[in-house]
Design a protein around this motif. Structure first.
Motif, PDB file in Angstrom:
ATOM      1  N   GLU A 141      22.079  40.793 -66.275  1.00 27.24           N
ATOM      2  CA  GLU A 141      20.955  40.158 -65.600  1.00 27.24           C
ATOM      3  C   GLU A 141      21.460  39.498 -64.324  1.00 27.24           C
ATOM      4  N   LYS A 172      21.141  36.566 -63.300  1.00 21.87           N
ATOM      5  CA  LYS A 172      21.694  35.229 -63.541  1.00 21.87           C
ATOM      6  C   LYS A 172      23.135  35.285 -64.056  1.00 21.87           C
ATOM      7  N   ARG A 176      14.313  38.319 -59.691  1.00 21.19           N
ATOM      8  CA  ARG A 176      14.243  37.225 -60.645  1.00 21.19           C
ATOM      9  C   ARG A 176      15.573  37.097 -61.393  1.00 21.19           C
ATOM     10  N   ASP A 177      15.750  35.960 -62.055  1.00 22.29           N
ATOM     11  CA  ASP A 177      16.989  35.739 -62.796  1.00 22.29           C
ATOM     12  C   ASP A 177      17.147  36.729 -63.947  1.00 22.29           C
ATOM     13  N   ASN A 178      16.018  37.161 -64.545  1.00 21.98           N
ATOM     14  CA  ASN A 178      16.104  38.060 -65.707  1.00 21.98           C
ATOM     15  C   ASN A 178      15.967  39.539 -65.341  1.00 21.98           C
ATOM     16  N   THR A 179      16.051  39.878 -64.058  1.00 26.91           N
ATOM     17  CA  THR A 179      16.004  41.284 -63.667  1.00 26.91           C
ATOM     18  C   THR A 179      17.259  41.991 -64.159  1.00 26.91           C
TER      19      THR A 179
END
Length: 585
Positions: free
Chosen positions: A508, A510, A551-554
């Motif tokens: 991810e 992040k 996004r952080d969870n991509t």
């Protein structure tokens, strides 16, 4: 009750050897009365026999061998073997002992026949004789006609006569294989692929693509099979080899640079079947290595390589040697990844995007699914092309100066400045006590950490934001999409043990930020790694989040190979080349 008188006993020596009266030439028998009670079967016509010829004579004047006299043993045969249906045993016995050479029914099936045990005479030859038919089945038997032929064809003599033929065939086959120029490919020349019924409708073709990079020159030899126009070509295999240094290292000696290409091309001559040489295109595309050279030196190298291609037996397109544009590189990488993952089959619109982080530039490419993305995107960010009977309109752009190494200079403040001897470029993304030199683009830079300033992730991230924020277009669609990331995304993830070097992995966005914080806040712990590790991880984090807007969870799929094939732009370039030349269906 009166009984019939018994017949008088036959004198000894008369009629001891019995035979049916219908068989001419045999002595004795049961007498005229017996012959009248049990008449033998009418003689069957013999093809080619002259009118009036003696009964029992074989065609061509060879007489039939008669059954030995004095054999009292009788032979039983089922009804289906009887010529006229049900017959008495006596008639069948006479039939058996008076066989005539007649033509066998076509396609009849051989059935074992019990014969009186005897040794074959001279000039005997097996013949097939019709024995009858019932329920659609025809049966055959064999008689002896020429004992001389039978005796001469004994198993031992036949085997000895065939042995020299087998030895001659084996010797000629071995000589053919050993004398062939390519012992690996001899079978393809002996039996061409178009003779095989399995591949009769399949279209097999090859493509040769050179990747002339800054660190080395690589050759990719691809083999494809396309079974029908409705099916996509299938990649059967890839042959890969490389040499170092790259072509740019021979800027002052273009002949030697072309020689390195020729050595790689010789390997392709051995790999591609000779009958496909004229249908196999060969192309070289240079990337960042030759972009850094002057126009004159770059063209001199390309001209020498072109001459090498012209002397080869392969197909040389018009634009076979060139320097590739950065945006075109992003499109070709997208084609490669989606083909290897099976996303280009049919009219499938479920494709994946690609992220490529090079040294001087970075590319983003994906297939938009919403009209809003197409309307908001800048005009030069959209590219349409046709491939595999489908039209694709891609969002793609190459950001020059946003590659990993170019970003280092921007963070240090040296991107738009000329390096001066003794000038030190410092950053909070580097260890405090660090002072070193770095060569990039033919220029030497001196860099180091902030001895009196603050270091760590937070101050480093603030420096990186000045380079990234507001400089890149952010399409909203990519926030919920999945992407494949390679090049320096992959390398930095491997350096920090986020993924395995061979297998790759899924991360991810992040995860890069978490690792950047760990490295930047503990730089002393990572002294053995690259001094730019903190800066590189922080830049990747800011580029993905603040630059592209992920996004952080991509999810990001980091890999070097898909189905054991490298995720290089070369495969996509070969596909596009083969289609443009009309070599596919």
């Amino acid at each position: 009750m009166e009984t019939a008188p018994r017949p008088p006993p036959r004198p000894r020596g008369q009629g001891a050897r019995r035979g049916p009266p219908s068989c001419p030439g045999l002595r004795g028998g049961r007498g005229a009365a017996a012959g009248r009670r049990h008449p033998g079967p009418a003689p069957l016509p013999v093809p080619g026999a002259r009118e009036g010829a003696a009964v029992g004579a074989a065609p061509g004047g060879v007489r039939e061998r008669r059954a030995p006299l004095g054999r009292r043993r009788r032979f039983r045969r089922s009804r289906r073997c009887r010529p006229g249906g049900s017959q008495s045993r006596a008639r069948l016995s006479r039939r058996r002992r008076c066989l005539r050479p007649v033509p066998a029914a076509r396609g009849c099936r051989r059935r074992p026949r019990r014969e009186p045990p005897r040794e074959p005479g001279r000039g005997e030859e097996p013949r097939r004789v019709w024995l009858g038919a019932r329920r659609g089945r025809t049966y055959c038997s064999s008689v002896i006609a020429d004992p001389h032929l039978t005796a001469s064809r004994s198993p031992g003599k036949m085997a000895s006569s065939r042995l020299p033929i087998f030895l001659a065939l084996a010797f000629s086959s071995l000589s053919f294989v050993l004398s062939h120029s390519n012992r690996v490919m001899w079978f393809q020349d002996f039996f061409p692929p178009n003779m095989c019924p399995i591949n009769a409708k399949a279209n097999t073709f090859y493509g040769i693509m050179f990747d002339a990079g800054s660190t080395g020159t690589r050759i990719h030899i691809y083999t494809f099979v396309q079974k029908s126009p409705e099916n996509l070509p299938e990649l059967e295999g890839e042959i890969f080899e490389s040499v170092k240094p790259g072509l740019s290292a021979y800027a002052d000696q273009p002949e030697k640079g072309a020689e390195t290409v020729k050595r790689l091309l010789d390997m392709a001559i051995d790999a591609v079947p000779p009958h496909l040489w004229k249908k196999t295109p060969v192309v070289l595309k240079a990337t960042a290595g030759l972009r850094l050279l002057s126009e004159e030196k770059a063209q001199a190298l390309l001209l020498e390589v072109r001459e090498v291609f012209e002397e080869s037996p392969f197909l040389v397109p018009e634009d076979s040697v060139s320097i590739m544009d950065g945006s075109y590189e992003g499109i070709l990488a997208w084609i490669t990844v989606n083909f290897l993952t099976g996303q280009l089959s049919g009219q499938s619109q479920h494709t994946v995007g690609t992220l490529d982080l090079g040294g001087a530039s970075t590319q983003i490419t994906f297939l938009p699914r919403f009209e809003e993305t197409l309307k908001e995107a800048p005009g030069d960010f959209l590219t349409s092309f046709e491939m595999f009977n489908s039209t694709y309109k891609l969002y793609t752009h190459s950001y020059l100066g946003f590659g990993l190494k170019a970003a280092r200079l921007a963070i240090l403040g040296a991107l738009d400045m000329e390096a001066v001897d003794g000038q030190m470029f410092r950053s909070s993304c580097l260890p405090k006590q660090l002072e070193a030199e770095w060569h990039f683009g033919g220029v030497k830079y001196q860099y180091g950490g902030n001895k009196e300033g603050e270091t760590g992730f937070k101050p480093c991230y603030l420096e990186v934001l000045k380079v990234v924020k507001g400089k890149l277009h952010q399409p909203n669609e990519i926030r919920g999409s999945s992407f494949y990331a390679f090049s320096y995304y992959y390398d930095r993830a491997v350096d920090t043990n986020l993924i395995d070097y061979e297998q790759g992995g899924v991360l991810e966005v992040k995860d890069f930020e978490i690792k950047a914080k760990e490295v930047c806040d503990n730089m002393e712990k990572y002294n053995s790694a690259s001094p730019f590790l903190c800066m590189d991880l922080t830049y990747i984090t800011a580029l993905l989040k603040e630059g592209f807007g992920f996004r952080d969870n991509t999810l990001l799929q980091l890999t070097k190979k898909v189905n054991n094939i490298e995720t290089s732009w070369t495969l996509g370039a070969t596909f596009h080349l083969l289609q443009s030349l009309g070599l596919t269906y």
